[in-house]
Design a protein around this motif. Structure first.
Motif, mmCIF file in Angstrom:
data_model
loop_
_atom_site.group_PDB
_atom_site.id
_atom_site.type_symbol
_atom_site.label_atom_id
_atom_site.label_comp_id
_atom_site.label_asym_id
_atom_site.label_seq_id
_atom_site.Cartn_x
_atom_site.Cartn_y
_atom_site.Cartn_z
ATOM 1 N N PRO A 86 0.658 -1.084 -0.071
ATOM 2 C CA PRO A 86 -0.130 0.133 0.038
ATOM 3 C C PRO A 86 0.701 1.453 0.012
ATOM 4 N N TRP A 87 1.189 2.576 -0.524
ATOM 5 C CA TRP A 87 1.283 3.072 -0.799
ATOM 6 C C TRP A 87 0.831 4.098 0.051
ATOM 7 N N ASN A 88 1.897 4.539 1.282
ATOM 8 C CA ASN A 88 1.908 5.503 2.679
ATOM 9 C C ASN A 88 3.062 5.940 2.221
ATOM 10 N N HIS A 89 2.948 6.445 4.027
ATOM 11 C CA HIS A 89 4.668 7.680 4.360
ATOM 12 C C HIS A 89 5.392 6.095 4.592
ATOM 13 N N VAL A 90 5.332 5.296 4.722
ATOM 14 C CA VAL A 90 6.243 4.247 5.310
ATOM 15 C C VAL A 90 6.544 3.769 4.202
ATOM 16 N N LEU A 110 13.090 -4.106 6.191
ATOM 17 C CA LEU A 110 11.196 -3.816 6.723
ATOM 18 C C LEU A 110 11.167 -5.676 6.703
ATOM 19 N N GLN A 111 10.884 -6.803 6.038
ATOM 20 C CA GLN A 111 10.596 -7.929 6.322
ATOM 21 C C GLN A 111 11.096 -8.478 7.260
ATOM 22 N N GLY A 112 12.158 -8.668 8.247
ATOM 23 C CA GLY A 112 12.915 -8.266 9.868
ATOM 24 C C GLY A 112 11.811 -7.775 10.460
ATOM 25 N N LEU A 113 11.153 -6.430 10.154
ATOM 26 C CA LEU A 113 10.463 -5.756 11.431
ATOM 27 C C LEU A 113 9.587 -6.323 10.976
ATOM 28 N N ILE A 114 8.816 -6.792 10.097
ATOM 29 C CA ILE A 114 7.032 -7.056 10.823
ATOM 30 C C ILE A 114 7.155 -8.812 10.527
ATOM 31 N N GLY A 115 8.565 -9.228 10.799
ATOM 32 C CA GLY A 115 8.573 -10.692 11.235
ATOM 33 C C GLY A 115 7.921 -11.614 10.551
ATOM 34 N N GLY A 138 -0.154 2.105 13.286
ATOM 35 C CA GLY A 138 -0.495 3.309 12.697
ATOM 36 C C GLY A 138 0.448 3.416 11.847
ATOM 37 N N GLU A 139 -0.566 4.561 10.911
ATOM 38 C CA GLU A 139 0.958 5.044 10.034
ATOM 39 C C GLU A 139 2.579 5.674 11.000
ATOM 40 N N ALA A 140 1.700 6.543 11.765
ATOM 41 C CA ALA A 140 2.750 7.409 11.576
ATOM 42 C C ALA A 140 4.065 6.992 12.904
ATOM 43 N N GLN A 141 2.997 5.905 13.463
ATOM 44 C CA GLN A 141 3.904 5.219 14.795
ATOM 45 C C GLN A 141 4.806 4.301 14.035
ATOM 46 N N ALA A 142 4.548 3.638 12.916
ATOM 47 C CA ALA A 142 5.110 2.028 12.159
ATOM 48 C C ALA A 142 6.266 2.977 11.416
ATOM 49 N N ALA A 143 5.721 5.026 10.958
ATOM 50 C CA ALA A 143 7.010 5.134 10.372
ATOM 51 C C ALA A 143 8.134 5.523 10.934
ATOM 52 N N ILE A 144 7.777 5.566 13.132
ATOM 53 C CA ILE A 144 8.532 5.567 14.018
ATOM 54 C C ILE A 144 9.753 4.495 13.829
ATOM 55 N N ILE A 145 9.206 3.487 14.194
ATOM 56 C CA ILE A 145 9.924 2.119 14.388
ATOM 57 C C ILE A 145 11.141 2.100 13.023
ATOM 58 N N TRP A 146 9.719 1.685 11.473
ATOM 59 C CA TRP A 146 11.051 2.080 10.868
ATOM 60 C C TRP A 146 12.195 2.677 10.773
ATOM 61 N N ALA A 147 11.668 4.107 11.230
ATOM 62 C CA ALA A 147 13.038 5.415 11.300
ATOM 63 C C ALA A 147 14.135 4.550 12.225
ATOM 64 N N TYR A 173 11.403 11.944 7.347
ATOM 65 C CA TYR A 173 10.324 11.300 6.846
ATOM 66 C C TYR A 173 9.242 10.769 8.187
ATOM 67 N N LEU A 174 10.033 11.302 9.600
ATOM 68 C CA LEU A 174 9.092 11.020 10.242
ATOM 69 C C LEU A 174 8.017 11.788 10.285
ATOM 70 N N PRO A 175 6.452 11.491 11.546
ATOM 71 C CA PRO A 175 5.608 12.172 10.725
ATOM 72 C C PRO A 175 5.616 13.910 11.128
ATOM 73 N N ASP A 176 6.728 14.308 12.084
ATOM 74 C CA ASP A 176 6.840 15.627 12.148
ATOM 75 C C ASP A 176 7.569 16.250 11.600
ATOM 76 N N GLY A 177 8.368 15.555 9.962
ATOM 77 C CA GLY A 177 9.378 16.258 9.508
ATOM 78 C C GLY A 177 8.788 16.741 8.203
ATOM 79 N N GLN A 178 9.987 17.417 7.742
ATOM 80 C CA GLN A 178 9.633 18.099 6.608
ATOM 81 C C GLN A 178 8.403 17.857 5.479
ATOM 82 N N TRP A 179 8.938 15.991 5.103
ATOM 83 C CA TRP A 179 8.345 15.111 4.266
ATOM 84 C C TRP A 179 6.762 15.028 3.887
ATOM 85 N N TRP A 180 6.747 15.175 5.658
ATOM 86 C CA TRP A 180 5.467 13.635 5.523
ATOM 87 C C TRP A 180 4.040 14.996 5.544
ATOM 88 N N SER A 181 4.365 15.980 5.347
ATOM 89 C CA SER A 181 3.059 16.913 5.508
ATOM 90 C C SER A 181 2.779 17.095 3.791
#
Length: 184
Positions: A86-90, A110-115, A138-147, A173-181
């Motif tokens: 799915p195309w999203n921020h993460v 990514l695969q290691g992270l998602i099991g 959630g997309e924002a928390q997933a972005a933080i974990i991925w970062a 690329y984090l929720p409060d980063g310049q790119w997110w918005s």
């Protein structure tokens, strides 16, 4: 939301810059010769796109931004299988990591992270596990974990000369980063 092509163009313009002939950047070498990279496109990527092993510094210097975006879509998004997620921020941040470290590495991280067994291939199990992981976090928390996964990988490369730039890119690329918005 930005398309994958718009996103690739955006990060080329914001992170990649023009021609790089830095001899300490491994991506600037091809067959033992310093040929450089441009817009983040290495000789290896250009060689694959043009289906020739004869890539010169002149070829790299002549690369256009449009061709770089086309290579990004073809090699790092579609051929890698990231276009199945799915195309999203993460996903966009995973695509950016594929650009910087290679698609197989980004997908394995990514695969290691998602099991999922980290085989570097985006198949049905990876797609479903990714969807479930995004839904759970959630997309924002997933972005933080991925970062954090990105940062840990970058640290493992032991290339302190590039670490600050890599960290800045990841943080953007984090929720409060310049790119997110900008992507929304």
């Amino acid at each position: 939301m930005m398309t994958a092509a718009d996103f690739i163009r955006w990060y080329i313009q914001h992170w990649e810059g023009q021609l790089s002939l830095d001899p300490k950047d491994r991506g600037n070498w091809w067959n033992g010769q310093l040929v450089g990279s441009k817009y983040g496109i290495t000789a290896a990527a250009l060689s694959s796109e043009r289906q020739t092993s004869h890539i010169t510094a002149f070829d790299i210097a002549g690369l256009t931004e449009d061709e770089a975006v086309s290579i990004g879509l073809a090699q790092y998004y579609h051929a890698s299988g990231l276009d199945k997620l799915p195309w999203n921020h993460v996903t966009a941040s995973v695509l950016d990591k594929a650009w910087g470290s290679g698609p197989k590495i980004a997908i394995r991280l990514l695969q290691g992270l998602i099991g999922v067994s980290p085989d570097g291939v985006v198949g049905d199990k990876t797609i479903q596990a990714y969807r479930d992981w995004i839904d759970k976090n959630g997309e924002a928390q997933a972005a933080i974990i991925w970062a954090k996964t990105r940062e840990n990988f970058d640290l493992s490369l032991h290339q302190p000369r590039f670490l600050k730039g890599w960290n800045n890119r990841t943080t953007s690329y984090l929720p409060d980063g310049q790119w997110w918005s900008a992507m929304t």
